[in-house]
Each structure stands twice: as C-alpha cells, then as structure tokens.
Design an enzyme around this catalytic site. Structure first.
Site, PDB file in Angstrom:
ATOM      1  NE  ARG A 225      -4.280  -1.316  -0.108  1.00 46.52           N
ATOM      2  CZ  ARG A 225      -4.436  -2.275  -1.014  1.00 46.52           C
ATOM      3  NH1 ARG A 225      -3.492  -2.525  -1.887  1.00 46.52           N
ATOM      4  NH2 ARG A 225      -5.553  -2.983  -1.059  1.00 46.52           N
ATOM      5  CG  HIS A 273      -3.493  -0.858  -7.155  1.00 46.20           C
ATOM      6  ND1 HIS A 273      -3.822  -0.222  -5.995  1.00 46.20           N
ATOM      7  CD2 HIS A 273      -3.524  -2.183  -6.846  1.00 46.20           C
ATOM      8  CE1 HIS A 273      -4.064  -1.100  -5.036  1.00 46.20           C
ATOM      9  NE2 HIS A 273      -3.887  -2.322  -5.544  1.00 46.20           N
TER      10      HIS A 273
HETATM   11  N1  LIG Z   1      -0.683  -4.134  -5.686  1.00 50.06           N
HETATM   12  C1  LIG Z   1      -1.707  -4.962  -5.788  1.00 50.06           C
HETATM   13  O1  LIG Z   1      -2.251  -5.155  -6.871  1.00 50.06           O
HETATM   14  C2  LIG Z   1      -2.154  -5.710  -4.565  1.00 50.06           C
HETATM   15  C3  LIG Z   1      -2.943  -6.862  -4.735  1.00 50.06           C
HETATM   16  C4  LIG Z   1      -3.283  -7.598  -3.618  1.00 50.06           C
HETATM   17  C5  LIG Z   1      -2.853  -7.205  -2.342  1.00 50.06           C
HETATM   18  N2  LIG Z   1      -2.103  -6.067  -2.203  1.00 50.06           N
HETATM   19  C6  LIG Z   1      -1.644  -5.648  -0.857  1.00 50.06           C
HETATM   20  O2  LIG Z   1      -0.874  -6.685  -0.273  1.00 50.06           O
HETATM   21  C7  LIG Z   1      -1.152  -6.713   1.115  1.00 50.06           C
HETATM   22  C8  LIG Z   1      -0.734  -8.038   1.710  1.00 50.06           C
HETATM   23  O3  LIG Z   1      -1.640  -9.077   1.318  1.00 50.06           O
HETATM   24  P1  LIG Z   1      -1.608 -10.493   2.071  1.00 50.06           P
HETATM   25  O4  LIG Z   1      -2.722 -11.307   1.492  1.00 50.06           O
HETATM   26  O5  LIG Z   1      -0.230 -11.051   2.065  1.00 50.06           O
HETATM   27  O6  LIG Z   1      -1.979 -10.014   3.572  1.00 50.06           O
HETATM   28  P2  LIG Z   1      -1.817 -10.817   4.935  1.00 50.06           P
HETATM   29  O7  LIG Z   1      -1.855 -12.281   4.700  1.00 50.06           O
HETATM   30  O8  LIG Z   1      -2.773 -10.209   5.899  1.00 50.06           O
HETATM   31  O9  LIG Z   1      -0.309 -10.455   5.397  1.00 50.06           O
HETATM   32  C9  LIG Z   1       0.052  -9.216   5.912  1.00 50.06           C
HETATM   33  C10 LIG Z   1       1.450  -9.337   6.497  1.00 50.06           C
HETATM   34  O10 LIG Z   1       1.868  -8.046   6.957  1.00 50.06           O
HETATM   35  C11 LIG Z   1       2.332  -8.172   8.292  1.00 50.06           C
HETATM   36  N3  LIG Z   1       2.101  -6.944   9.042  1.00 50.06           N
HETATM   37  C12 LIG Z   1       0.945  -6.225   9.151  1.00 50.06           C
HETATM   38  N4  LIG Z   1       1.128  -5.177   9.961  1.00 50.06           N
HETATM   39  C13 LIG Z   1       2.412  -5.224  10.375  1.00 50.06           C
HETATM   40  C14 LIG Z   1       3.209  -4.421  11.215  1.00 50.06           C
HETATM   41  N5  LIG Z   1       2.705  -3.346  11.833  1.00 50.06           N
HETATM   42  N6  LIG Z   1       4.492  -4.786  11.430  1.00 50.06           N
HETATM   43  C15 LIG Z   1       5.006  -5.871  10.837  1.00 50.06           C
HETATM   44  N7  LIG Z   1       4.320  -6.686  10.002  1.00 50.06           N
HETATM   45  C16 LIG Z   1       3.032  -6.361   9.783  1.00 50.06           C
HETATM   46  C17 LIG Z   1       1.526  -9.315   8.874  1.00 50.06           C
HETATM   47  O11 LIG Z   1       2.160  -9.817  10.052  1.00 50.06           O
HETATM   48  P3  LIG Z   1       1.609 -11.156  10.810  1.00 50.06           P
HETATM   49  O12 LIG Z   1       2.112 -12.298   9.972  1.00 50.06           O
HETATM   50  O13 LIG Z   1       2.262 -11.102  12.132  1.00 50.06           O
HETATM   51  O14 LIG Z   1       0.108 -11.044  10.839  1.00 50.06           O
HETATM   52  C18 LIG Z   1       1.519 -10.283   7.697  1.00 50.06           C
HETATM   53  O15 LIG Z   1       2.709 -11.030   7.672  1.00 50.06           O
HETATM   54  C19 LIG Z   1      -2.647  -6.397   1.169  1.00 50.06           C
HETATM   55  O16 LIG Z   1      -3.015  -5.886   2.441  1.00 50.06           O
HETATM   56  C20 LIG Z   1      -2.793  -5.347   0.105  1.00 50.06           C
HETATM   57  O17 LIG Z   1      -2.600  -4.081   0.716  1.00 50.06           O
HETATM   58  C21 LIG Z   1      -1.757  -5.317  -3.278  1.00 50.06           C
END
Ligand SMILES: NC(=O)c1ccc[n+]([C@@H]2O[C@H](COP(=O)([O-])OP(=O)(O)OC[C@H]3O[C@@H](n4cnc5c(N)ncnc54)[C@H](OP(=O)(O)O)[C@@H]3O)[C@@H](O)[C@H]2O)c1
Length: 310
Positions: A225, A273
């Site tokens: 993000r 994006h």
């Molecule tokens: N560019 C694009 O087209 C696109 C497409 C899809 C998604 N995204 C982005 O990718 C993000 C990740 O997706 P995901 O499915 O992998 O999400 P997810 O499974 O919820 O993983 C989020 C990760 O971030 C870590 N995290 C969150 N807050 C943190 C903090 N304050 N300090 C340290 N680590 C932190 C979490 O830690 P824990 O393991 O401890 O919970 C987890 O490992 C989405 O939220 C979205 O914003 C972008």
C-alpha cells in the site's frame, strides 16, 4: 437468502452468473440498483462500498472483500460489529503478485535498468551482476503473499529475509518480527519488497530514517500500500544516490495525480496498481467457497481483524 454485489467497475453479469453457478439458486442483487427487502441480504461482496450503507442490512452474516486488502471496509465507522470481514485469498492473485515481484527483482538483480540507460547512449558493454545468493531480498509482510514470494525466491536461490508483526517460520527465509527487528532487516535488503497492508501501524513506516538504513545502492518495490512510504523521503534518497531505483505500484492517492514527481523521476517506475488485479474467474470461486462454508456452519477464511487493521 440474498447476496449483495457492490463492485463498481466490475463485470456484474459475469459475477452474478458465476455466483449462481457456484451457489445454485443464489439471489444476487447488484448495488446500487438492487430492489427488494434489505433484510434478505446475508452476504455482501464489496469493493469501496459507500460509507455507512453496510449498517443498513440487518441480517448480514459476512462482508466479503473483493481484494486482499480490507481497509476499504474498515474505514467505514459504521461497519456492523461482529460481522466477519473476509479477505480475498486466491491462487491467481498470489501467482500474479509474486510474478510481478519476481519480474522486478530479476530486473534489478540482473541490472537491466542500466541497459536501458546504455541503450539511450548507444553504449555496448556487459554489466556485472550479483548472483542470486548474493542479492538479498527483504520482504516486509510475510502473510499470504509475502510467504509465497519468499518460497518462490528461495527456489531460485535468492537470499531472503522476511518481516512480520508476529514470529513466522518459512522454509528458506530468515524470519524477523516486530519493530525492534526492522533495522536488522533493512540493513540486509539489497532489494526491499513491501507487501504490508494499510494500517495505522504501517503508515509512513518507510521514512527517511528507515530508508537510510538500507544498503547503499538498494532497490525498492512497493506492491502493498502507498501509505507505507513517505514519498518525499524516497525521492530524496534516490536523488542523493543512496537508493538506486524504485518500482511503485501503489500510491497514497490513486490514480497517481498527474503533477506527482514520481511520474517523471528517472529512477522511478510507476505501474498503475496492476501487480495483482482481482481475477474475476478465480475470485468468484474463492468468494463463493467462503459463502458455502458459512452456509454449512463452518468458519470463512481468512477473516480480518478490525483491531489489527488487516
Ligand atoms: N498491488 C496490488 O495489486 C495488490 C494486490 C493484492 C494485495 N495487495 C496488498 O498486499 C497486502 C498483503 O496481502 P496479504 O494477502 O499477504 O496479507 P496478509 O496475509 O494479511 O499479510 C500481511 C502481512 O503483513 C504483516 N504486518 C501487518 N502489519 C504489520 C506491522 N505493523 N508490522 C510488521 N508486520 C506487519 C503481517 O504480520 P503477521 O504475519 O504477524 O500477521 C503479515 O505477515 C494487502 O493488504 C494489500 O494491501 C496489493
């Protein structure tokens, strides 16, 4: 039972047909043209739904996000408490996100960005590049996507360090957790990939102080993000020569305003994006599978936590 579909810009008839194929007999109503009693709606499939409206459906059993991020739901102060908010996890999305990241990791590891400059100067000459095991990739966010990327990179021989909020174990990656471990990860990241969600705790995380901890000549890829990055601090780090280049897919304001300096910066690549667009064909199956789970009395997966913010 009825399903509300709120996906401005999406192909509503594709989604309606897909949901009716996956859940025979499903009554799918497309926002904002839906008619009928709001009390019938048990499932809301949403992307950027108008604030305050979800609270007007009294019998909601789940809110299902059409993307991996759920900040578009959590920003609604009236989002009904106690109704599970289900994130989209979908194999096609994971594939597209990890392959986008791999493209840029290879681009910088193999120094293709320098060949673009050489070509402009009509200069012929091979550029040395580090071997994968010498090119350290730091991944911020070791959730669904970060873990998948770490596994892909490990298979290709890259040195991978990952960072999350809570401790994780992922084969082939050194996993660090918590704010106190962040400088250690940054100092070891020849390329930093951010896959962090938008939350209050990740806001402005990559500021001047933290970018300065990256090794000189490091690369940045932001596909999580835009709120994680302080734009002016990145530009300063690129202009000073501390960072070599950045590829950005997500921004504080989207579409990226025409006057934003990222558009024309010689060391910045902008993608709109586009790293992991929702793949309707597979997303409809993933969303329907969660609805079927709830109908069968099971838990949907994965459920976001309003307290954590993701
Ligand atoms: N560019 C694009 O087209 C696109 C497409 C899809 C998604 N995204 C982005 O990718 C993000 C990740 O997706 P995901 O499915 O992998 O999400 P997810 O499974 O919820 O993983 C989020 C990760 O971030 C870590 N995290 C969150 N807050 C943190 C903090 N304050 N300090 C340290 N680590 C932190 C979490 O830690 P824990 O393991 O401890 O919970 C987890 O490992 C989405 O939220 C979205 O914003 C972008």
């Amino acid at each position: 039972m009825a399903i509300l579909l709120s996906y401005a810009g999406g192909n509503a008839s594709f989604w309606r047909e897909g949901l009716q194929r996956e859940i025979p007999g499903a009554d799918v109503r497309v926002f904002p043209d839906e008619t009928g009693d709001r009390r019938d709606i048990e499932y809301a499939i949403v992307w950027m739904h108008p604030l305050g409206d979800l609270a007007t459906y009294p019998n909601l059993k789940a809110i299902l996000s059409l993307g991996a991020g759920v900040e578009h739901v959590l920003r609604d102060p009236e989002v009904p408490a106690g109704v599970p908010i289900v994130r989209l996890v979908d194999a096609a999305l994971t594939r597209d996100m990890t392959q986008h990241a791999l493209h840029w990791i290879l681009h910088y590891q193999r120094r293709y960005h320098l060949y673009r400059q050489q070509q402009a100067a009509r200069r012929w000459g091979r550029v040395p590049f580090p071997e994968p095991q010498e090119f350290r990739v730091g991944i911020l966010g070791m959730g669904e996507l970060g873990t998948a990327l770490a596994r892909l990179l490990y298979g290709l021989g890259f040195a991978v360090v990952g960072w999350s909020r809570s401790p994780r174990t992922v084969e082939g990656a050194r996993c660090l957790a918590g704010m106190e471990a962040l400088p250690e990860l940054l100092a070891q990241s020849d390329m930093l990939v951010s896959l962090l969600p938008r939350t209050p705790a990740t806001e402005d995380l990559l500021d001047a102080g933290r970018l300065a901890v990256l090794p000189p000549g490091a690369f940045l890829l932001n596909i999580g993000r835009g709120s994680v990055l302080v734009d002016d601090d990145l530009i300063a780090a690129l202009d000073s020569g501390h960072l070599a280049a950045a590829c950005l897919d997500v921004f504080r304001e989207e579409p990226l305003p025409a006057e934003h300096p990222f558009w024309t910066h010689p060391k910045v690549t902008v993608t709109p994006h586009a790293a992991g667009p929702t793949n309707a064909r597979s997303a409809v199956r993933a969303v329907a599978a969660n609805i079927r789970r709830i109908m069968a009395g099971e838990e949907p997966h994965p459920v976001a936590s309003p307290e954590r913010g993701y």
